[in-house]
Design an enzyme around this catalytic site. Structure first.
Site, mmCIF file in Angstrom:
data_model
loop_
_atom_site.group_PDB
_atom_site.id
_atom_site.type_symbol
_atom_site.label_atom_id
_atom_site.label_comp_id
_atom_site.label_asym_id
_atom_site.label_seq_id
_atom_site.Cartn_x
_atom_site.Cartn_y
_atom_site.Cartn_z
ATOM 1 N N MET A 10 -1.022 8.597 0.585
ATOM 2 C CA MET A 10 -0.602 7.585 1.560
ATOM 3 C C MET A 10 -1.678 6.509 1.751
ATOM 4 O O MET A 10 -2.284 6.412 2.800
ATOM 5 C CB MET A 10 -0.287 8.267 2.898
ATOM 6 C CG MET A 10 0.841 9.279 2.796
ATOM 7 S SD MET A 10 0.955 10.359 4.223
ATOM 8 C CE MET A 10 -0.392 11.511 3.943
ATOM 9 N N THR A 83 -5.338 9.219 5.547
ATOM 10 C CA THR A 83 -4.725 7.965 5.974
ATOM 11 C C THR A 83 -5.012 7.808 7.452
ATOM 12 O O THR A 83 -5.216 8.805 8.152
ATOM 13 C CB THR A 83 -3.203 7.996 5.733
ATOM 14 O OG1 THR A 83 -2.583 6.902 6.423
ATOM 15 C CG2 THR A 83 -2.584 9.280 6.248
ATOM 16 N N ASN A 84 -5.038 6.568 7.924
ATOM 17 C CA ASN A 84 -5.189 6.341 9.366
ATOM 18 C C ASN A 84 -3.851 6.396 10.087
ATOM 19 O O ASN A 84 -3.683 7.137 11.056
ATOM 20 C CB ASN A 84 -5.851 4.978 9.615
ATOM 21 C CG ASN A 84 -7.326 4.954 9.303
ATOM 22 O OD1 ASN A 84 -8.165 5.255 10.152
ATOM 23 N ND2 ASN A 84 -7.673 4.595 8.086
ATOM 24 N N THR A 85 -2.890 5.618 9.604
ATOM 25 C CA THR A 85 -1.629 5.424 10.322
ATOM 26 C C THR A 85 -0.884 6.712 10.612
ATOM 27 O O THR A 85 -0.365 6.920 11.720
ATOM 28 C CB THR A 85 -0.710 4.477 9.532
ATOM 29 O OG1 THR A 85 -1.335 3.191 9.441
ATOM 30 C CG2 THR A 85 0.640 4.336 10.197
ATOM 31 N N CYS A 197 -7.715 1.015 7.890
ATOM 32 C CA CYS A 197 -6.733 1.352 6.860
ATOM 33 C C CYS A 197 -7.578 1.807 5.688
ATOM 34 O O CYS A 197 -8.532 1.115 5.306
ATOM 35 C CB CYS A 197 -5.880 0.144 6.496
ATOM 36 S SG CYS A 197 -4.963 0.325 4.956
ATOM 37 N N THR A 198 -7.283 2.952 5.126
ATOM 38 C CA THR A 198 -8.199 3.535 4.137
ATOM 39 C C THR A 198 -8.296 2.726 2.851
ATOM 40 O O THR A 198 -9.203 2.956 2.056
ATOM 41 C CB THR A 198 -7.796 4.990 3.817
ATOM 42 O OG1 THR A 198 -6.375 5.069 3.633
ATOM 43 C CG2 THR A 198 -8.191 5.912 4.960
ATOM 44 N N GLU A 199 -7.378 1.737 2.652
ATOM 45 C CA GLU A 199 -7.503 0.854 1.490
ATOM 46 C C GLU A 199 -8.359 -0.383 1.780
ATOM 47 O O GLU A 199 -8.798 -1.059 0.849
ATOM 48 C CB GLU A 199 -6.117 0.383 1.016
ATOM 49 C CG GLU A 199 -5.274 1.433 0.329
ATOM 50 C CD GLU A 199 -4.511 2.307 1.307
ATOM 51 O OE1 GLU A 199 -4.014 3.373 0.891
ATOM 52 O OE2 GLU A 199 -4.421 1.937 2.496
#
Length: 230
Positions: A10, A83-85, A197-199
């Site tokens: 994710m 993932t954060n969300t 956001c991990t990206e």
């Protein structure tokens, strides 16, 4: 060494970085040819993305609980959600397993307090910036004031994340838009920036921002490695 369980996918763009970080950090701590004991289960992001935009978070939570049980049954000693969300449904995970779950916002809050900062800017998906599942932990548990971009910028960042970053597309135009958001947050008094956001750390490098940045994936992994080697 304890085994770190990770729920990935994710997106897998950031999940691969989780795997890299966890192994690099164990090698740094133990030296030689050491690497992490880890287990990763990876979901189909399309099956997560669709219900999130339909506001069907219970369906996502049920999927996460299934993945968490897989990790527990496979021998994990701790669970990370990569993932954060999707921490919005972390309660489904904690209710499904009997092993520790490390919340990304809790780990990030500790890192911010270690830097002595009290007001922080948050970049992430609209879900992360607008819901209180993330900011409430920072504010209530760590006494950190959180500021987020204005609505238009939040919509722009949402589009950048879902239309580009999770698909492996990283452009200079998107980077510059994010840096402009950082500038605005600094004008509002932000002493540092959470790349929530991990990206995002793939798009915007730490040395491109002149205040402390908090790479949530790296912080998350560091806490897990500390646990695994304790």
């Amino acid at each position: 060494m304890k085994t770190i369980g990770m729920i990935g996918g994710m997106s897998w763009e950031s999940s691969k970085i989780y795997y890299q970080h966890v192994n690099e950090m164990v090698r740094e701590r133990l030296g030689g040819s050491h690497s992490a004991k880890s287990i990763m289960t990876s979901v189909d992001f399309a099956e997560i993305e669709k219900p999130s935009f339909a506001n069907d978070w219970d369906s996502i939570g049920k999927l996460m609980s299934v993945e968490a049980k897989k990790l527990e049954n496979a021998g994990s000693d701790i669970i990370l959600l990569c993932t954060n969300t999707i921490h919005l449904v972390s309660n489904f995970i904690t209710e499904a397993v009997n092993i520790p779950f490390l919340h990304i916002a809790s780990a990030t809050g500790e890192a911010i307090k270690e830097k002595g900062l009290s007001k922080i800017g948050l970049l992430g998906t609209q879900f992360t910036m607008e819901r209180d599942f993330y900011t409430k932990i920072l504010q209530d548990d760590h006494g950190i004031e959180v500021v987020v971009p204005g609505l238009d910028d939040r919509k722009t960042l949402q589009s950048i994340i879902y239309d580009q970053l999770v698909k492996g597309v990283f452009t200079e135009d998107s980077k510059n838009k994010c840096l402009d958001m950082v500038h605005k947050l600094k004008l509002e008094g932000a002493e540092g920036i959470i790349l929530g956001c991990t990206e995002l750390p793939i798009l915007v490098q730490e040395n491109e921002i002149d205040v402390p940045t908090f790479d949530t994936a790296k912080i998350h992994v560091a806490k897990a490695v500390e646990f695994a080697l304790s």
